[in-house]
Design an enzyme around this catalytic site. Sequence first.
Site, short mmCIF file in Angstrom:
data_model
loop_
_atom_site.label_atom_id
_atom_site.label_comp_id
_atom_site.label_asym_id
_atom_site.label_seq_id
_atom_site.Cartn_x
_atom_site.Cartn_y
_atom_site.Cartn_z
NE ARG A 153 3.88 0.74 -0.50
CZ ARG A 153 2.81 0.65 0.30
NH1 ARG A 153 1.64 1.08 -0.12
NH2 ARG A 153 2.92 0.15 1.50
CB SER A 227 7.15 -3.26 3.05
OG SER A 227 6.17 -3.18 4.05
CD GLU A 320 7.86 -0.23 -0.89
OE1 GLU A 320 7.36 0.81 -1.29
OE2 GLU A 320 8.67 -0.27 0.06
N1 EPU Z 1 -4.89 -6.70 4.01
C1 EPU Z 1 -6.05 -6.14 3.61
N2 EPU Z 1 -7.03 -5.92 4.51
C2 EPU Z 1 -6.90 -6.23 5.79
C3 EPU Z 1 -5.69 -6.81 6.23
C4 EPU Z 1 -4.71 -7.02 5.31
O1 EPU Z 1 -6.23 -5.81 2.43
O2 EPU Z 1 -7.85 -5.98 6.57
C5 EPU Z 1 -3.82 -7.00 3.04
C6 EPU Z 1 -2.76 -5.95 2.86
O3 EPU Z 1 -3.02 -5.00 1.88
C7 EPU Z 1 -1.57 -6.79 2.48
C8 EPU Z 1 -1.74 -7.98 3.34
O4 EPU Z 1 -3.11 -8.07 3.55
O5 EPU Z 1 -1.68 -7.21 1.14
C9 EPU Z 1 -0.96 -7.92 4.62
O6 EPU Z 1 -1.26 -6.79 5.36
P1 EPU Z 1 -0.51 -6.31 6.66
O7 EPU Z 1 -1.36 -5.32 7.33
O8 EPU Z 1 -0.09 -7.49 7.42
O9 EPU Z 1 0.76 -5.48 6.17
P2 EPU Z 1 1.98 -5.77 5.23
O10 EPU Z 1 1.62 -6.37 3.94
O11 EPU Z 1 3.03 -6.37 6.04
C10 EPU Z 1 1.53 -3.38 4.21
C11 EPU Z 1 2.39 -2.25 3.70
C12 EPU Z 1 2.97 -1.46 4.87
C13 EPU Z 1 1.81 -0.93 5.70
C14 EPU Z 1 0.97 -2.13 6.18
C15 EPU Z 1 -0.25 -1.71 6.98
C16 EPU Z 1 3.28 -3.00 1.57
C17 EPU Z 1 4.46 -3.49 0.83
N3 EPU Z 1 3.44 -2.79 2.88
O12 EPU Z 1 2.40 -4.25 4.93
O13 EPU Z 1 3.73 -0.39 4.38
O14 EPU Z 1 2.28 -0.19 6.79
O15 EPU Z 1 0.50 -2.87 5.03
O16 EPU Z 1 -1.27 -1.26 6.16
O17 EPU Z 1 2.23 -2.78 0.97
C18 EPU Z 1 6.00 0.01 3.70
O18 EPU Z 1 5.59 0.08 2.55
O19 EPU Z 1 7.19 0.17 3.98
C19 EPU Z 1 5.05 -0.31 4.76
C20 EPU Z 1 5.45 -0.51 5.98
#
Ligand code: EPU
Length: 325
Positions: A153, A227, A320
């Site tokens: 980010r 997020s 963020e």
């Molecule tokens: N993760 C992995 N691999 C996986 C699954 C999860 O590395 O196979 C990691 C993710 O990188 C994260 C955590 O596990 O650290 C949780 O992942 P999740 O998919 O549940 O999403 P999240 O953390 O709620 C993040 C982004 C979103 C993006 C989603 C989907 C941030 C702050 N948010 O959310 O971005 O859409 O992953 O990839 O990094 C945003 O920035 O506004 C946003 C919506």
Amino acid sequence: MRLGGPARYVVEVEQPIEAPDAYNFAKLYSLPTAILGGGANSIGRDEGFPGAIIMNKIRGIELKPSTENPEVFELKAMGGEIWDDVVAFACEKGLTGIEALSKIPGTAGAAPVQNIGAYGQDISQVLKSIEAYDTTDGHFKLLTNKDLKFGYRKSILNTTMKGRFFVISMTMTLKKGQMARPFYNSLENFIKENGETDFSPSSIRRMVSAIRADKLPDPAKIPSAGSFFKNVYIPDSQVDECRSRGLPVYQGADGNKINSGWLIEKAGLAGKLIHGFRVNEKAALVLINECATGYEDLIEARNEIANKVYDRFGFKLEQEPVEII
Ligand code: EPU
């Protein structure tokens, strides 16, 4: 987020050559400036902004085949282009590289600033270069992927050189083909549940759009900035200890991540209304402005959530979205 007061001036830049005009105007009247793309990831203060908000409205998409390889293309998007229109265009042409970044709100110019990422893809993996107006010396410059020093980010555009460059255009290198498996967990789960077999860019776009629509509020309808907290990154030396505490650590190319949404949920906050902000039930990293009365409420809500997570797990959550100050 439905927060923030008025700006003193809003200047819309529709052509590259208008960027110097906008900054010269601000300089002439000694006004502070802030750049806005779509505004989906920006938060304003109640008192408003005393200077000029410079909005990127430069539109256009251009696709050029590479001279060396018929499977490789260069896609150039002007800074004010709607990001999701750029993704849709690439997918229609059968190009892979940004299909997992479908439905991220905002503009193409904002995408490299914070290195947008989702479902395993991020801009740093495909960005070749940007053209930018350098507000310090008034010149148009070309900055390469390496120059931008991408991280989770972040890039120089929102850290060491914040506010210095106005993104005129961004150029990505995309290929004919499709993403390689295994995909990110939530995408794999969707594929299993729905018996999906087509992983072409358009098909992945359709799936990602469905996952996001189910989990994330549409900022055009429900006030939220996506997020609200960043995920937590830990050094290698802490991975074993964190895992033994039962924390979900993902080891990716960019480091060891702990899911902040999970931490918030386990701190008992998912679905709670805190100082007017609803912690989203399905994605606890997202805050929705349900009935907040001003920016103060956001600070209170942010501190309360961050303190609860800190008390329970010992991690300091970082905000963020960007603040316009
Ligand atoms: N993760 C992995 N691999 C996986 C699954 C999860 O590395 O196979 C990691 C993710 O990188 C994260 C955590 O596990 O650290 C949780 O992942 P999740 O998919 O549940 O999403 P999240 O953390 O709620 C993040 C982004 C979103 C993006 C989603 C989907 C941030 C702050 N948010 O959310 O971005 O859409 O992953 O990839 O990094 C945003 O920035 O506004 C946003 C919506």
